[in-house]
Design a protein around this motif. Structure first.
Motif, PDB file in Angstrom:
ATOM      1  N   TYR A  33      35.137  10.358  22.453  1.00 50.03           N
ATOM      2  CA  TYR A  33      34.130   9.309  23.116  1.00 50.03           C
ATOM      3  C   TYR A  33      32.623   9.554  22.254  1.00 50.03           C
ATOM      4  O   TYR A  33      32.131  10.569  21.243  1.00 50.03           O
ATOM      5  CB  TYR A  33      34.023   9.720  24.283  1.00 50.03           C
ATOM      6  CG  TYR A  33      35.362   9.761  25.443  1.00 50.03           C
ATOM      7  CD1 TYR A  33      35.403   9.017  25.503  1.00 50.03           C
ATOM      8  CD2 TYR A  33      35.958  10.757  25.544  1.00 50.03           C
ATOM      9  CE1 TYR A  33      36.725   8.906  26.752  1.00 50.03           C
ATOM     10  CE2 TYR A  33      36.826  11.655  25.873  1.00 50.03           C
ATOM     11  CZ  TYR A  33      37.388  10.420  26.311  1.00 50.03           C
ATOM     12  OH  TYR A  33      38.687  10.749  27.055  1.00 50.03           O
TER      13      TYR A  33
ATOM     14  N   ILE B 247      29.183   8.830  22.215  1.00 51.56           N
ATOM     15  CA  ILE B 247      28.044   9.350  23.059  1.00 51.56           C
ATOM     16  C   ILE B 247      26.460   8.921  22.931  1.00 51.56           C
ATOM     17  O   ILE B 247      26.036   8.331  23.344  1.00 51.56           O
ATOM     18  CB  ILE B 247      27.810  10.068  24.196  1.00 51.56           C
ATOM     19  CG1 ILE B 247      27.726  11.874  22.400  1.00 51.56           C
ATOM     20  CG2 ILE B 247      29.340  10.550  24.429  1.00 51.56           C
ATOM     21  CD1 ILE B 247      27.454  13.186  23.272  1.00 51.56           C
TER      22      ILE B 247
ATOM     23  N   PHE C 193      31.873  13.273  21.796  1.00 53.78           N
ATOM     24  CA  PHE C 193      32.210  13.976  22.430  1.00 53.78           C
ATOM     25  C   PHE C 193      34.000  14.142  21.888  1.00 53.78           C
ATOM     26  O   PHE C 193      34.541  12.476  21.805  1.00 53.78           O
ATOM     27  CB  PHE C 193      31.879  13.785  23.640  1.00 53.78           C
ATOM     28  CG  PHE C 193      32.608  14.567  24.667  1.00 53.78           C
ATOM     29  CD1 PHE C 193      32.164  15.762  24.876  1.00 53.78           C
ATOM     30  CD2 PHE C 193      34.717  14.821  24.757  1.00 53.78           C
ATOM     31  CE1 PHE C 193      32.169  16.768  25.671  1.00 53.78           C
ATOM     32  CE2 PHE C 193      34.168  15.536  25.560  1.00 53.78           C
ATOM     33  CZ  PHE C 193      33.606  16.950  25.857  1.00 53.78           C
TER      34      PHE C 193
ATOM     35  N   ASN D  88      37.784  15.974  23.063  1.00 55.22           N
ATOM     36  CA  ASN D  88      38.519  16.409  23.521  1.00 55.22           C
ATOM     37  C   ASN D  88      39.883  16.975  22.892  1.00 55.22           C
ATOM     38  O   ASN D  88      40.276  16.526  22.435  1.00 55.22           O
ATOM     39  CB  ASN D  88      39.003  16.134  24.778  1.00 55.22           C
ATOM     40  CG  ASN D  88      39.561  16.367  26.150  1.00 55.22           C
ATOM     41  OD1 ASN D  88      39.142  17.659  25.914  1.00 55.22           O
ATOM     42  ND2 ASN D  88      40.196  16.373  26.761  1.00 55.22           N
TER      43      ASN D  88
ATOM     44  N   ILE E 159      32.016  23.090  25.777  1.00 51.21           N
ATOM     45  CA  ILE E 159      31.602  22.633  24.783  1.00 51.21           C
ATOM     46  C   ILE E 159      31.086  23.689  23.473  1.00 51.21           C
ATOM     47  O   ILE E 159      29.369  24.031  23.653  1.00 51.21           O
ATOM     48  CB  ILE E 159      30.503  21.495  25.442  1.00 51.21           C
ATOM     49  CG1 ILE E 159      31.758  20.328  26.279  1.00 51.21           C
ATOM     50  CG2 ILE E 159      30.213  20.297  23.957  1.00 51.21           C
ATOM     51  CD1 ILE E 159      30.164  19.865  27.324  1.00 51.21           C
TER      52      ILE E 159
ATOM     53  N   THR F 248      28.561  22.411  19.480  1.00 52.05           N
ATOM     54  CA  THR F 248      28.208  21.364  19.425  1.00 52.05           C
ATOM     55  C   THR F 248      28.162  21.580  18.272  1.00 52.05           C
ATOM     56  O   THR F 248      27.380  22.541  17.649  1.00 52.05           O
ATOM     57  CB  THR F 248      26.555  21.446  20.051  1.00 52.05           C
ATOM     58  OG1 THR F 248      26.936  21.172  21.261  1.00 52.05           O
ATOM     59  CG2 THR F 248      25.849  20.216  19.499  1.00 52.05           C
TER      60      THR F 248
ATOM     61  N   ASN G 152      30.364  17.149  19.286  1.00 54.09           N
ATOM     62  CA  ASN G 152      30.314  18.299  20.287  1.00 54.09           C
ATOM     63  C   ASN G 152      32.049  18.195  20.916  1.00 54.09           C
ATOM     64  O   ASN G 152      32.468  17.392  21.361  1.00 54.09           O
ATOM     65  CB  ASN G 152      29.810  16.791  21.949  1.00 54.09           C
ATOM     66  CG  ASN G 152      28.228  17.196  21.861  1.00 54.09           C
ATOM     67  OD1 ASN G 152      27.717  18.184  21.874  1.00 54.09           O
ATOM     68  ND2 ASN G 152      27.683  15.876  20.883  1.00 54.09           N
TER      69      ASN G 152
ATOM     70  N   TYR H  71      34.992  19.849  22.377  1.00 54.21           N
ATOM     71  CA  TYR H  71      35.504  20.964  23.541  1.00 54.21           C
ATOM     72  C   TYR H  71      37.290  21.331  23.586  1.00 54.21           C
ATOM     73  O   TYR H  71      37.789  20.013  23.275  1.00 54.21           O
ATOM     74  CB  TYR H  71      35.654  19.798  24.468  1.00 54.21           C
ATOM     75  CG  TYR H  71      35.787  20.539  26.069  1.00 54.21           C
ATOM     76  CD1 TYR H  71      35.158  21.510  26.676  1.00 54.21           C
ATOM     77  CD2 TYR H  71      37.243  20.692  27.280  1.00 54.21           C
ATOM     78  CE1 TYR H  71      35.390  22.094  28.360  1.00 54.21           C
ATOM     79  CE2 TYR H  71      37.520  21.165  27.728  1.00 54.21           C
ATOM     80  CZ  TYR H  71      36.799  22.591  28.418  1.00 54.21           C
ATOM     81  OH  TYR H  71      36.888  22.842  29.507  1.00 54.21           O
TER      82      TYR H  71
END
Length: 257
Positions: free
Chosen positions: A79, A81, A95, A97, A182, A184, A199, A201
């Protein structure tokens, strides 16, 4: 007699699930399954015989009926951001995932914005140097190479001209008992000083196996039991001694004597 033989064979099959047809199906817990890069855990909470560990390349886990279960870890996704104009990096932050063991690639663009830049080399650098995460850059340096090569540096980048890098990220392993948080990662362009934020995760734990939870807190309460003969965890019945089967329906003591 034949019924007893059939039941005995069924019991032996259930008791020897570790010798199933592939490496994934031999993994008995969600946590073990997640830490195998080629595997994914499917939890079917309205049934006691549909859950387990599956090979990702043999089963399209994302297309399972979402009303009947869920997949862990979920599909990797990216994503954006932050993506403002007139910045040297585009986008400026994302971000990600990420599934454990899976390599994810995405493009970022660097474009010098100051006339004083002239024409010089740009080199991408990052601040994460632990072995658990692999980070690599690929670029054709604006056509200087016939195809994209693994490199973090491009020479002769002109003011106002864009150069694209592809960032490849892979989480190789999770630390033991690593909390999910998370991370960074900052990627900077030298000598410009412009920065890009990744970022990240990574799923390292199974929610349904976390200490202090029963079943899965994300799922409805009407999960099936194991006939009072075992514990239902992540869609699987872990039967008490003397019982076997998907729902602990087989009395192994009576069959084997």
């Amino acid at each position: 007699m034949w019924n007893k033989i059939a039941i005995t064979l069924l019991v032996l099959t259930k008791l020897k699930q570790v010798h199933c047809i592939d490496d994934c199906s031999s993994l008995r817990t969600c946590q073990q399954c997640m830490h195998a890069p080629s595997c994914g855990w499917y939890l079917q909470y309205r049934s006691v015989n549909g859950s387990g560990c599956f090979k990702k390349d043999r089963l399209d886990l994302e297309r399972r009926d979402a009303t009947k279960g869920y997949v862990h870890p979920p599909k990797s996704s990216l994503y954006v951001i932050s993506s403002r104009g007139n910045e040297e990096f585009a986008p400026q932050a994302v971000f990600l995932n990420l599934r454990l063991g899976e390599t994810f690639a995405f493009p970022i663009t660097f474009k010098p914005q100051r006339p004083s830049w002239g024409k010089r080399a740009v080199e991408l650098q990052h601040n994460y140097h632990k072995p658990r995460i692999k980070l690599a850059f690929f670029s054709d340096c604006g056509g200087q190479h016939e195809e994209a090569i693994e490199t973090s540096k491009c020479d002769n980048v002109e003011f106002g001209k864009s150069v694209e890098f592809v960032v490849k990220v892979q989480q190789v392993v999770c630390a033991k008992r690593q909390p999910e948080k998370i991370k960074t990662v900052e990627i900077s362009a030298a000598p410009s000083g412009a920065t890009f934020r990744l970022n990240l995760y990574v799923h390292c734990n199974c929610p349904c196996e976390m200490e202090g939870t029963k079943g899965n807190p994300e799922l409805p309460e009407e999960v099936p039991g194991c006939r009072g003969r075992g514990e239902f965890v992540c869609g699987v019945c872990y039967c008490n001694e003397g019982w076997a089967g998907d729902s602990c329906e087989i009395n192994t003591t009576n069959v084997m004597t």
